[in-house]
Design a protein around this motif. Structure first.
Motif, short mmCIF file in Angstrom:
data_model
loop_
_atom_site.label_atom_id
_atom_site.label_comp_id
_atom_site.label_asym_id
_atom_site.label_seq_id
_atom_site.Cartn_x
_atom_site.Cartn_y
_atom_site.Cartn_z
N ALA A 60 30.60 42.73 37.79
CA ALA A 60 30.37 41.49 38.52
C ALA A 60 31.33 41.43 39.70
O ALA A 60 32.35 42.13 39.74
CB ALA A 60 30.58 40.29 37.60
N ARG A 61 31.00 40.58 40.65
CA ARG A 61 31.81 40.48 41.86
C ARG A 61 32.79 39.33 41.75
O ARG A 61 32.46 38.25 41.25
CB ARG A 61 30.91 40.29 43.08
CG ARG A 61 31.65 40.47 44.39
CD ARG A 61 30.72 40.43 45.57
NE ARG A 61 31.43 40.65 46.81
CZ ARG A 61 30.88 40.55 48.01
NH1 ARG A 61 29.61 40.21 48.12
NH2 ARG A 61 31.59 40.76 49.09
N LEU A 62 33.99 39.55 42.24
CA LEU A 62 34.99 38.50 42.34
C LEU A 62 34.97 37.94 43.76
O LEU A 62 34.31 36.97 44.05
CB LEU A 62 36.37 39.04 41.95
CG LEU A 62 36.50 39.47 40.48
CD1 LEU A 62 37.82 40.17 40.25
CD2 LEU A 62 36.36 38.27 39.57
N HIS A 63 35.69 38.57 44.67
CA HIS A 63 35.70 38.16 46.07
C HIS A 63 35.94 39.38 46.94
O HIS A 63 36.52 40.38 46.48
CB HIS A 63 36.77 37.09 46.33
CG HIS A 63 38.14 37.54 45.94
ND1 HIS A 63 38.62 37.44 44.65
CD2 HIS A 63 39.14 38.12 46.66
CE1 HIS A 63 39.84 37.92 44.59
NE2 HIS A 63 40.19 38.34 45.79
N ALA A 64 35.48 39.30 48.19
CA ALA A 64 35.61 40.43 49.12
C ALA A 64 35.08 41.70 48.45
O ALA A 64 33.96 41.73 47.96
CB ALA A 64 37.05 40.58 49.60
N ASP A 65 35.89 42.76 48.39
CA ASP A 65 35.47 44.02 47.77
C ASP A 65 36.00 44.18 46.36
O ASP A 65 36.12 45.30 45.85
CB ASP A 65 35.94 45.20 48.63
CG ASP A 65 35.24 45.25 49.98
OD1 ASP A 65 34.10 44.78 50.07
OD2 ASP A 65 35.86 45.73 50.95
N ASN A 66 36.30 43.08 45.71
CA ASN A 66 36.87 43.12 44.36
C ASN A 66 35.79 42.86 43.31
O ASN A 66 35.03 41.88 43.42
CB ASN A 66 37.98 42.07 44.24
CG ASN A 66 39.13 42.35 45.18
OD1 ASN A 66 39.89 43.30 44.98
ND2 ASN A 66 39.26 41.55 46.23
#
Length: 207
Positions: free
Chosen positions: A179-185
């Motif tokens: 899953a995605r957190l923020h930006a490329d994280n």
């Protein structure tokens, strides 16, 4: 800190919303162009909202120049799309599918993934995905720079090893979505735990 969303610029609203409403599941959405070319695009503005009817939701932003992306153009024309869920086995390819390829290029093939035939709709699914949902458009909600797509799931494909013998429950050691957190994280669901209701609530009446 306080943020007035009625005054805050859209870019700052995006940063706050995506940083705190996280992790967000990722849909690798496959569609088909009018000429029959497959398109694949990752989306983290995605979730499931209902089981009866079975509804998933996508939020598709326009390009910076104001034009619509291939995915929403294909969805408008055909009324069909596939949501392919992602694990570490196709994480890099999922990100690479976000590259702005030309409309006549097949992201599935170009990123090293494989086509698999859908059963009820025309767009292909991704063979390497642990699960895929064939969807038909239920409703499009229009905003100036974004379209909210509500899709009804009409068929679901699940890798056999992801489920228990009865096909009822996901095996956490076998299906670990990213899953995605923020930006490329990003984050992977490789540390799962069980939470149940507190014991002192067991005897309380239920509505």
């Amino acid at each position: 800190m306080e943020f007035d969303f009625e005054a805050l610029p859209p870019r700052d609203r995006y940063r706050l919303l995506c940083s705190f409403v996280a992790p967000r599941p990722i849909a690798l959405v496959t569609t088909r162009s009018e000429s029959g070319i497959a398109n694949a695009a990752p989306m983290s503005f995605f979730n499931v909202f209902s089981q009866d009817p079975p509804i998933v939701i996508l939020g598709i932003q326009k390009r910076p120049d104001g034009t619509e992306k291939d995915t929403i153009r294909n969805i408008r024309r055909s009324g069909e799309f596939v949501v392919n869920l992602c694990d570490m086995g196709l994480a890099q390819q999922m990100v690479d599918c976000g590259h702005p390829f030309a409309e006549d290029e097949d992201e599935i093939t170009l990123t090293g993934l494989s086509h698999a035939r859908s059963l009820k709709i025309a767009p292909p699914r991704v063979a390497e995905a642990p699960a895929s949902m064939e969807c038909r458009v239920e409703q499009l909600i229009e905003y100036p720079n974004r379209v909210i797509v509500l899709g009804e799931v009409v068929q679901m494909h699940v890798r056999d090893t992801c489920l228990d013998a009865d096909g009822h429950y996901v095996l956490p050691e076998a299906y670990q979505p990213i899953a995605r957190l923020h930006a490329d994280n990003y984050i992977v669901a490789d540390r799962q735990f069980v939470l149940t209701e507190s014991a002192d609530l067991a005897d309380r009446p239920r509505r």
